[in-house]
Design a protein around this motif. Sequence first.
Motif, PDB file in Angstrom:
ATOM      1  N   TYR A 232       0.881  -1.164   0.000  1.00 27.15           N
ATOM      2  CA  TYR A 232       0.000   0.000   0.000  1.00 27.15           C
ATOM      3  C   TYR A 232       0.924   1.221   0.000  1.00 27.15           C
ATOM      4  N   GLU A 233       0.855   2.024  -1.061  1.00 25.34           N
ATOM      5  CA  GLU A 233       1.766   3.153  -1.216  1.00 25.34           C
ATOM      6  C   GLU A 233       1.075   4.496  -0.995  1.00 25.34           C
ATOM      7  N   VAL A 235       0.750   8.120  -2.339  1.00 25.98           N
ATOM      8  CA  VAL A 235       1.002   8.733  -3.652  1.00 25.98           C
ATOM      9  C   VAL A 235       0.183  10.005  -3.834  1.00 25.98           C
ATOM     10  N   THR A 237      -2.274  11.716  -6.564  1.00 30.02           N
ATOM     11  CA  THR A 237      -3.222  11.127  -7.513  1.00 30.02           C
ATOM     12  C   THR A 237      -3.291  11.962  -8.797  1.00 30.02           C
ATOM     13  N   TYR A 266       1.200   8.520  -8.499  1.00 30.53           N
ATOM     14  CA  TYR A 266       0.572   7.222  -8.724  1.00 30.53           C
ATOM     15  C   TYR A 266       1.126   6.542  -9.979  1.00 30.53           C
ATOM     16  N   ASP A 283      -2.589  -2.648 -10.039  1.00 33.56           N
ATOM     17  CA  ASP A 283      -2.059  -1.303  -9.838  1.00 33.56           C
ATOM     18  C   ASP A 283      -3.264  -0.371  -9.766  1.00 33.56           C
ATOM     19  N   ARG A 284      -3.794  -0.127  -8.537  1.00 31.54           N
ATOM     20  CA  ARG A 284      -5.020   0.659  -8.415  1.00 31.54           C
ATOM     21  C   ARG A 284      -5.106   1.323  -7.045  1.00 31.54           C
ATOM     22  N   ASP A 285      -5.930   2.347  -6.983  1.00 32.80           N
ATOM     23  CA  ASP A 285      -6.093   3.130  -5.767  1.00 32.80           C
ATOM     24  C   ASP A 285      -7.300   2.617  -4.980  1.00 32.80           C
ATOM     25  N   SER A 349      -3.468   9.811  -1.797  1.00 31.11           N
ATOM     26  CA  SER A 349      -3.985   8.516  -1.328  1.00 31.11           C
ATOM     27  C   SER A 349      -2.898   7.791  -0.532  1.00 31.11           C
ATOM     28  N   HIS A 352      -2.521   3.228  -2.330  1.00 28.27           N
ATOM     29  CA  HIS A 352      -2.425   2.811  -3.727  1.00 28.27           C
ATOM     30  C   HIS A 352      -1.846   1.393  -3.729  1.00 28.27           C
TER      31      HIS A 352
END
Length: 359
Positions: A232-233, A235, A237, A266, A283-285, A349, A352
């Motif tokens: 979980y990153e 980032v 957006t 992101y 690869d999604r938020d 976020s 991510h």
Amino acid sequence: MEGGSVVGWAMVGLAGLIAVGAYYALCIAGAAEQRGKRAVELGGGSLTREQVKSHYRTYAAFFEKPKQIETPGNVPKLVDTFYNLVTDIYEWGWGQSFHFSPAVPGKSHRDETRLHEEMVADLLQLKPEQRVVDVGCGVGGPMRAIAAHSQSHVTGITINDYQVARARSHNKKAGLDHLCEVVCGNFMHMPFEDNSFDGAYSIEATCHAPVLQDVYAEVFRVLKPGHLYVTYEWVTTPKFRADNPEHVEIIHGIEHGDALPGLRSYKEVGEIAKAAGFEVLEDRDLALAPAHPWWKRLKMGRLAYYRNHVVIALLSFLGIAPQGVVDVHEMLFKTALHLTRGGETGIFSPMHLLVCRKP
């Protein structure tokens, strides 16, 4: 005489109420989710009482010289200092899991946190007896949730030796020390053998890495071929605009209050994972709709902040808490405002998701 007696008894009653309130706040009230610290135990991690204020000043001054934060060699010490300053406050005021989670209607904060952590175990497809590494484990809240959920063996690494001691203590109290272990080290140079883990994860931790590809490369090295890494990153957006002064102020506020060498976009994180050798499967938020606001808890906690700030100020005045703790708590409140604005504007976020596989 009678009037004086009434006033006297009123004063005694008021003093009693204050004493009861102070006893509750200082000796009973603990962390919001799972008590790990009492207010009277707040300190500076591995720092002595006398070092807290000076180390806070050093930390704050670091961000007044942007070139320092751009120097990778300076970052580990900065992060270690940060967690010496904030770990006790985090445990007391937030809980043992130092991360955010999407709000879930009908669920408590504690349940929201657990579900967000168990999702990692499910994405990794962990099985009992497998070995998994927690990259940047803090005091081990996620580690314990994932170990209990999957019955896998979790080894955590944190750069802060005070957090190692806290995590080991919590592991033992939870009856999970047979599944959880913690080592002190830099996740940019992990003390583990090549191809030694069946899974790896990081929960809002690698944002502290001065060079993200270096930590991804280390995860790639210690992970067995064919196995998964979930992260979980933090980032910026697609809504972030570098030419918008408010956006820039929000992001800089988050970086300053969370010991970050610079938030990534992101777009960058997935490409960096690929450059480290991973196949990127997801690869999604996770903060996007239909998810409910992750920052809701920060807004709901503002009254608690003011209450806690009074407690900390009183403890500091009485000499129970070290000088400097009030400054740290105030910094964290300002950071919470920036985080909330980052969530409300949609430019930031903390979740991510990348699911990566080592070929």
